[in-house]
Design an enzyme around this catalytic site. Structure first.
Site, PDB file in Angstrom:
ATOM      1  N   LYS A   1       0.847  -1.192   0.000  1.00  0.00           N
ATOM      2  CA  LYS A   1       0.000   0.000   0.000  1.00  0.00           C
ATOM      3  C   LYS A   1       0.885   1.246   0.000  1.00  0.00           C
ATOM      4  CE  LYS A   1      -3.964  -1.779   2.648  1.00  0.00           C
ATOM      5  NZ  LYS A   1      -5.018  -1.535   1.654  1.00  0.00           N
TER       6      LYS A   1
ATOM      7  N   ARG B   1     -10.273 -11.525   2.066  1.00  0.00           N
ATOM      8  CA  ARG B   1     -11.109 -12.607   1.536  1.00  0.00           C
ATOM      9  C   ARG B   1     -10.390 -13.947   1.604  1.00  0.00           C
ATOM     10  NH1 ARG B   1     -11.605  -9.295  -3.979  1.00  0.00           N
ATOM     11  NH2 ARG B   1     -11.385  -7.647  -2.420  1.00  0.00           N
TER      12      ARG B   1
HETATM   13  N1  BES Z   1      -7.997  -3.703   4.547  1.00  0.00           N
HETATM   14  C1  BES Z   1      -8.253  -3.296   3.219  1.00  0.00           C
HETATM   15  C2  BES Z   1      -9.583  -2.558   3.058  1.00  0.00           C
HETATM   16  C3  BES Z   1      -9.767  -1.281   3.820  1.00  0.00           C
HETATM   17  C4  BES Z   1      -9.642  -0.074   3.177  1.00  0.00           C
HETATM   18  C5  BES Z   1     -10.142  -1.293   5.142  1.00  0.00           C
HETATM   19  C6  BES Z   1      -9.856   1.094   3.872  1.00  0.00           C
HETATM   20  C7  BES Z   1     -10.355  -0.116   5.838  1.00  0.00           C
HETATM   21  C8  BES Z   1     -10.219   1.093   5.190  1.00  0.00           C
HETATM   22  C9  BES Z   1      -8.283  -4.515   2.293  1.00  0.00           C
HETATM   23  O1  BES Z   1      -7.496  -5.581   2.676  1.00  0.00           O
HETATM   24  C10 BES Z   1      -7.789  -4.060   0.967  1.00  0.00           C
HETATM   25  O2  BES Z   1      -6.674  -3.640   0.897  1.00  0.00           O
HETATM   26  N2  BES Z   1      -8.633  -4.150  -0.042  1.00  0.00           N
HETATM   27  C11 BES Z   1      -8.282  -3.738  -1.342  1.00  0.00           C
HETATM   28  C12 BES Z   1      -8.884  -4.729  -2.315  1.00  0.00           C
HETATM   29  C13 BES Z   1      -8.412  -4.546  -3.729  1.00  0.00           C
HETATM   30  C14 BES Z   1      -6.949  -4.940  -3.836  1.00  0.00           C
HETATM   31  C15 BES Z   1      -9.260  -5.413  -4.626  1.00  0.00           C
HETATM   32  C16 BES Z   1      -8.850  -2.348  -1.586  1.00  0.00           C
HETATM   33  O3  BES Z   1      -9.947  -2.061  -1.093  1.00  0.00           O
HETATM   34  O4  BES Z   1      -8.181  -1.548  -2.230  1.00  0.00           O
HETATM   35 ZN    ZN Z   2      -5.460  -5.421   1.988  1.00  0.00          ZN
END
Ligand code: BES
Ligand code: ZN
Ligand code: ZN
Length: 508
Positions: free
Chosen positions: A282, A356
């Site tokens: 990230k 997931r």
């Molecule tokens: N933990 C994140 C989602 C999240 C985002 C939680 C903001 C709380 C606040 C999750 O694991 C994630 O990174 N999801 C990705 C999925 C994508 C790669 C399909 C996302 O939402 O960008």
């Molecule tokens: Zn994530």
């Protein structure tokens, strides 16, 4: 804060302050107030009327009046509810919160809420008491165990006294003790979410589960990475393998005597104690927020705590896959194909779609309990924040009537959820050339596609709900009854769902 009932004639009421609420533009304050001034309080009616004359009763507007001659109740704290025709439970939540925060500011040990103050509202008194008390607890919550300076000393209010002239009856008494118990569960959920990743590790969450298991006689099983891998949890293990912090798959079970054979409710909470994104790293801005990626697990532990205190007579299983998501030397990589516990294979496109992957093995493991219902709760997708914002959670599942019921339940308790559709065609995004499916799709409908991914692991015969709390787990601003920070969203919902399950089920 404690709740205590005090049943006595008005002339014998004692408190540091008495709390009343009233509508804007109403000719008279609420009936409870008038009754109190005329029936034996040391307040002369005229003085009170004069003091109130200038007050507007805007939502959450607070006025503080001192008794003309001191007396047994030296203060009145009046809080506005706004116009009567715009009243809803959130106005009451906001008013109670504003009132008890005023009490804290004044360092009052035991303010009192007369039941009459709720009886004049256009909602059922039991519901007003429940939501009012929950709001009082919720809005007073603060966490400063990690501070060594600028901390608050003493707890104010210590006791919220509920005043009534006659016995309120078993139902209202139960409501008040349930509100206290659910608040403690809510606080546990908040605390675990606030705790940073160097404190709230997977092993720490397992310790908390251990404490609950001792306290409430819950069954507890904890699997480490090796064990999980040997059991076939290839998706969970893949996420965990890139971190040096030991992973834990926690299984906590409330089995009241005689319910050992009942199909349980299974609550699954995402427990990523820190989400770096893994190799699909990230960006660093706001990365500290990713300590909250275990808010689902925290909500489930909070619900289990309240289930333990209230001694719910129903079997409930909590499954918490807990691990960091790190880009260590052994980390899983985009392109890897994982074999999940279900036997289905998954092509990893993004290691940041890790939630997931840990949930799917937990969902498969849940089948060994022959569940009556599976609910998973997870900070799963940023897309859910985009779609619904930070005050409404995404709600998905495989039973429309149940989704409807849970949506209504959420509205009732102030945890709003909104349905997102799981039409089959959304699955097209997940088609893979090398495995059964991929872990991410294109950039559209991200929350739904995540829901579709999870759905692949739920047998049609098993009712299932998925709650995406990515937006609601954390608040950047104070709202009516929730201070900014971790909200504990979902703890109460899961508790209420477990308490009301038979009704929800028969209509689902
Ligand atoms: N933990 C994140 C989602 C999240 C985002 C939680 C903001 C709380 C606040 C999750 O694991 C994630 O990174 N999801 C990705 C999925 C994508 C790669 C399909 C996302 O939402 O960008
Ligand atoms: Zn994530
Ligand atoms: Zn995550």
């Amino acid at each position: 804060m404690q709740i205590e009932w005090h049943i006595a004639p008005i002339s014998e009421w004692r408190a540091d302050a008495i709390l009343f609420f009233a509508f804007e533009n109403a000719p008279e304050p609420l009936p409870g107030f008038r009754h109190w001034i005329s029936e034996g309080s040391s307040w002369p009616g005229d003085a009170a009327a004069a003091a109130l004359a200038d007050f507007q009763w805007k939502p959450q507007q607070v006025a503080l009046f001192y008794a003309p001659q001191g007396g047994e109740i030296p203060r009145v704290i009046c809080t506005g509810l706004g116009p009567a025709d715009k009243f809803d439970m959130d106005k009451l939540r906001g008013a109670v919160s504003a009132a008890v925060r005023k009490c804290r500011e004044l360092r009052l040990a035991s303010p009192a809420l007369p039941l009459q103050a709720l009886e004049g509202l256009p909602v059922e008194t039991g519901a007003a008491l429940r939501e009012g008390l929950m709001a009082a607890f919720s809005s007073l919550y603060h966490y400063d165990a990690l501070k060594t300076r600028d901390t608050e000393h003493g707890e104010f209010p210590e006791t919220l006294v509920l005043l009534a002239e006659k016995e309120p009856g078993e139902i209202l008494r139960e409501i008040s003790s349930l509100a206290a118990a659910s608040s403690m569960g809510l606080f546990l959920a908040r605390e675990l979410t606030i705790l940073p990743a160097n404190e709230a590790t997977p092993s720490y969450l397992a310790e908390v589960a251990g404490r609950l298991s001792e306290q409430y006689d819950f069954r507890l099983e904890v699997f480490d990475l090796e064990k999980a891998r040997s059991m076939g949890m290839g998706a969970f293990a893949a996420v965990a393998q890139g971190s040096r912090e030991p992973a834990r798959m926690i299984v906590l079970e409330h089995v009241p005597p005689g319910t050992g054979q009942d199909p349980p409710l299974v609550f699954i909470g995402k427990g990523i104690t820190f989400d770096t994104g893994g190799i699909s790293l990230k960006p660093s801005a706001n990365l500290e927020a990713m300590k909250q990626d275990m808010a689902g697990a925290a909500a489930v532990l909070g619900a289990m705590d309240a289930i333990g205190t209230t001694g719910l007579n129903r079997r409930v299983v909590a499954i918490l896959p807990c691990t960091e998501n790190m880009p260590g030397g052994e980390a899983y990589k985009p392109g890897d194909v994982l074999r999940s516990l279900s036997g289905q294979t998954i092509e990893v496109i993004s290691t940041d779609a890790e939630g997931r992957l840990i949930l799917c093995d937990a969902i498969t493991y849940a089948q060994s309990f022959q569940p009556a219902l599976i609910v998973d709760i997870a900070t799963l997708t940023g897309a859910c924040v985009t779609a619904l914002g930070t005050r409404v959670a995404g709600l998905m599942g495989n039973r429309d009537a149940l989704i409807q019921k849970v949506r209504e339940l959420g509205m009732e308790i102030g945890e709003r959820l909104w349905p997102l559709p799981l039409f089959d065609f959304y699955f097209d995004q997940l088609k893979s050339d090398v495995a059964d499916f991929k872990n991410v799709g294109d950039r559209t409908a991200g929350s739904i596609v995540a829901g579709m991914f999870l759905k692949q692991f739920v047998p049609d015969g098993v009712p299932w709900l998925h709650l995406d709390i990515a937006g609601t787990a954390w608040a950047d601003k104070d709202t009516a009854a929730t201070p900014k920070g971790a909200t504990g969203f979902g703890a109460r919902l899961l508790l209420e769902l477990a308490r009301r399950w038979p009704e929800l089920a028969t209509e689902a």
